[in-house]
Write a protein that holds these residues in place. Structure first.
Motif, mmCIF file in Angstrom:
data_model
loop_
_atom_site.group_PDB
_atom_site.id
_atom_site.type_symbol
_atom_site.label_atom_id
_atom_site.label_comp_id
_atom_site.label_asym_id
_atom_site.label_seq_id
_atom_site.Cartn_x
_atom_site.Cartn_y
_atom_site.Cartn_z
ATOM 1 N N ASP A 3 0.908 -1.044 0.115
ATOM 2 C CA ASP A 3 0.106 0.116 -0.127
ATOM 3 C C ASP A 3 1.065 1.362 -0.025
ATOM 4 O O ASP A 3 0.519 2.194 -0.742
ATOM 5 C CB ASP A 3 -0.886 -0.001 1.382
ATOM 6 C CG ASP A 3 -2.139 -1.240 1.106
ATOM 7 O OD1 ASP A 3 -2.288 -1.524 -0.104
ATOM 8 O OD2 ASP A 3 -2.578 -1.309 1.964
ATOM 9 N N ASP A 4 2.104 1.175 0.717
ATOM 10 C CA ASP A 4 2.846 2.323 0.582
ATOM 11 C C ASP A 4 3.443 2.694 -0.637
ATOM 12 O O ASP A 4 3.649 3.865 -0.969
ATOM 13 C CB ASP A 4 4.205 2.075 1.555
ATOM 14 C CG ASP A 4 3.571 2.148 3.115
ATOM 15 O OD1 ASP A 4 2.530 2.911 3.223
ATOM 16 O OD2 ASP A 4 4.491 1.761 3.951
ATOM 17 N N ASP A 7 1.044 4.326 -2.789
ATOM 18 C CA ASP A 7 0.649 5.874 -2.453
ATOM 19 C C ASP A 7 2.028 6.467 -3.220
ATOM 20 O O ASP A 7 1.661 7.761 -3.606
ATOM 21 C CB ASP A 7 1.069 6.002 -0.806
ATOM 22 C CG ASP A 7 -0.347 5.445 -0.103
ATOM 23 O OD1 ASP A 7 -1.303 5.566 -0.748
ATOM 24 O OD2 ASP A 7 -0.204 5.224 1.080
ATOM 25 N N LEU A 10 0.864 7.053 -6.741
ATOM 26 C CA LEU A 10 -0.156 7.903 -6.790
ATOM 27 C C LEU A 10 0.407 9.344 -6.830
ATOM 28 O O LEU A 10 0.220 10.253 -7.644
ATOM 29 C CB LEU A 10 -1.107 7.939 -5.665
ATOM 30 C CG LEU A 10 -2.018 8.852 -5.506
ATOM 31 C CD1 LEU A 10 -3.159 9.132 -6.824
ATOM 32 C CD2 LEU A 10 -2.970 8.749 -4.301
ATOM 33 N N ALA A 11 1.490 9.423 -5.878
ATOM 34 C CA ALA A 11 2.245 10.878 -5.851
ATOM 35 C C ALA A 11 2.854 11.215 -7.189
ATOM 36 O O ALA A 11 3.041 12.398 -7.479
ATOM 37 C CB ALA A 11 3.251 10.764 -4.713
ATOM 38 N N LYS A 53 -6.843 9.676 -10.725
ATOM 39 C CA LYS A 53 -5.886 9.834 -9.255
ATOM 40 C C LYS A 53 -6.881 9.203 -8.345
ATOM 41 O O LYS A 53 -6.257 8.343 -7.327
ATOM 42 C CB LYS A 53 -5.709 11.408 -8.956
ATOM 43 C CG LYS A 53 -4.789 11.850 -9.865
ATOM 44 C CD LYS A 53 -4.583 13.280 -9.192
ATOM 45 C CE LYS A 53 -3.854 14.499 -10.127
ATOM 46 N NZ LYS A 53 -3.797 15.757 -9.573
ATOM 47 N N ASP A 57 -5.880 5.932 -6.151
ATOM 48 C CA ASP A 57 -5.908 5.791 -4.626
ATOM 49 C C ASP A 57 -6.717 4.623 -3.948
ATOM 50 O O ASP A 57 -6.305 4.306 -2.876
ATOM 51 C CB ASP A 57 -6.350 7.166 -4.287
ATOM 52 C CG ASP A 57 -6.110 7.401 -2.836
ATOM 53 O OD1 ASP A 57 -5.037 7.123 -2.010
ATOM 54 O OD2 ASP A 57 -7.012 8.016 -1.952
ATOM 55 N N ARG A 60 -5.650 -1.356 -3.530
ATOM 56 C CA ARG A 60 -4.858 -1.891 -2.473
ATOM 57 C C ARG A 60 -4.155 -2.991 -2.891
ATOM 58 O O ARG A 60 -4.873 -3.938 -3.531
ATOM 59 C CB ARG A 60 -6.153 -2.283 -1.517
ATOM 60 C CG ARG A 60 -6.726 -1.023 -0.531
ATOM 61 C CD ARG A 60 -5.567 -0.093 -0.028
ATOM 62 N NE ARG A 60 -5.601 1.124 0.616
ATOM 63 C CZ ARG A 60 -4.857 2.145 -0.121
ATOM 64 N NH1 ARG A 60 -4.029 1.717 -0.942
ATOM 65 N NH2 ARG A 60 -5.114 3.476 0.073
#
Length: 246
Positions: A3-4, A7, A10-11, A53, A57, A60
């Motif tokens: 999950d990290d 993220d 996504l960034a 986006k 997000d 998972r």
């Protein structure tokens, strides 16, 4: 991916999207194709970058680990669903399970004239044979295969942004086996405004010579030819002073 990791992706994608809003490089369509093992898809199409986006997000991680995944199946679906001359970014930390699709994906890349950039993170970096398919597909498409740790991934954003512009023209692209020295030449004409060299590999040494015969070695970060440089993961980028000629 964890999950990290999602993220972090996504960034980065958000940063790429935001950098293109209001420019000639702003996409008219955004496509997302998730993949893992044994599944891939479904394909999401949207004209709204915020919907895109949010879709990233909402992903998972399931199971985690670095077992082979259906990355080429996901890429094949993206290529069949995307408009011609699209730019595709594939984020993975695992080898492809479906390498039998490599020739089919190459055919789709050539037919659609799409560019595929691979962002390869830690778990796959040490597996030379396992990541070879990614490097081959990136080269065929004129894209990049950037190998970084997850911590280095944000720093790679500027490389991706620079390489994903409609004004980019490839003057030379070459691939050589490690340890083999070689000479490469490319011509620069008056239309070239910014020369960027991308070098992939570890412990890479080189010498640059401009049309006037002035040279600069790779160990010299400051010199007459290189105006700026950046290194991240297996990638080095160089900004060169423009001069017409060979």
């Amino acid at each position: 991916m964890s999950d990290d990791d999602i993220d972090a992706v996504l960034a980065i994608t958000s940063s790429i999207i935001d950098s293109k809003v209001g420019t000639e490089d702003e996409p008219s369509l955004y496509i997302l194709v998730p993949f893992n093992d044994p599944d891939f898809g479904p394909l999401l199409k949207t004209t709204d970058p915020n919907v895109f986006k949010n879709a990233i997000d909402s992903l998972r991680a399931e199971g985690g680990g670095d077992s082979p995944e259906m990355s080429l199946s996901g890429l094949q679906l993206a290529l069949t669903g995307a408009p011609p001359e699209s730019e595709i970014f594939l984020f993975t930390d695992a080898p492809a399970k479906d390498t039998h699709l490599k020739s089919t994906v190459i055919t789709l890349i050539e037919r659609t004239k799409s560019v595929v950039n691979f962002m390869i993170t830690a778990a796959l970096r040490s597996r030379r044979r396992k990541r070879a398919a990614a490097e081959d597909l990136a080269q065929v498409s004129g894209g990049l295969a950037i190998e970084v740790t997850m911590a280095e991934l944000p720093a790679a954003t500027s490389i991706i942004t620079q390489s994903s512009t409609s004004s980019l023209v490839s003057l030379l692209q070459a691939n050589r086996n490690p340890g083999k020295a070689d000479n490469f030449t490319f011509s620069v004409d008056e239309s070239v405004r910014k020369i960027t060299v991308y070098i992939a590999g570890t412990s890479t040494t080189f010498s640059l010579t401009n049309p006037s015969g002035v040279s600069q070695e790779s160990r010299n970060n400051r010199g007459p030819l290189i105006t700026a440089s950046q290194s991240v993961g297996n990638f080095k980028t160089l900004q060169l002073k423009a001069e017409t000629g060979l």
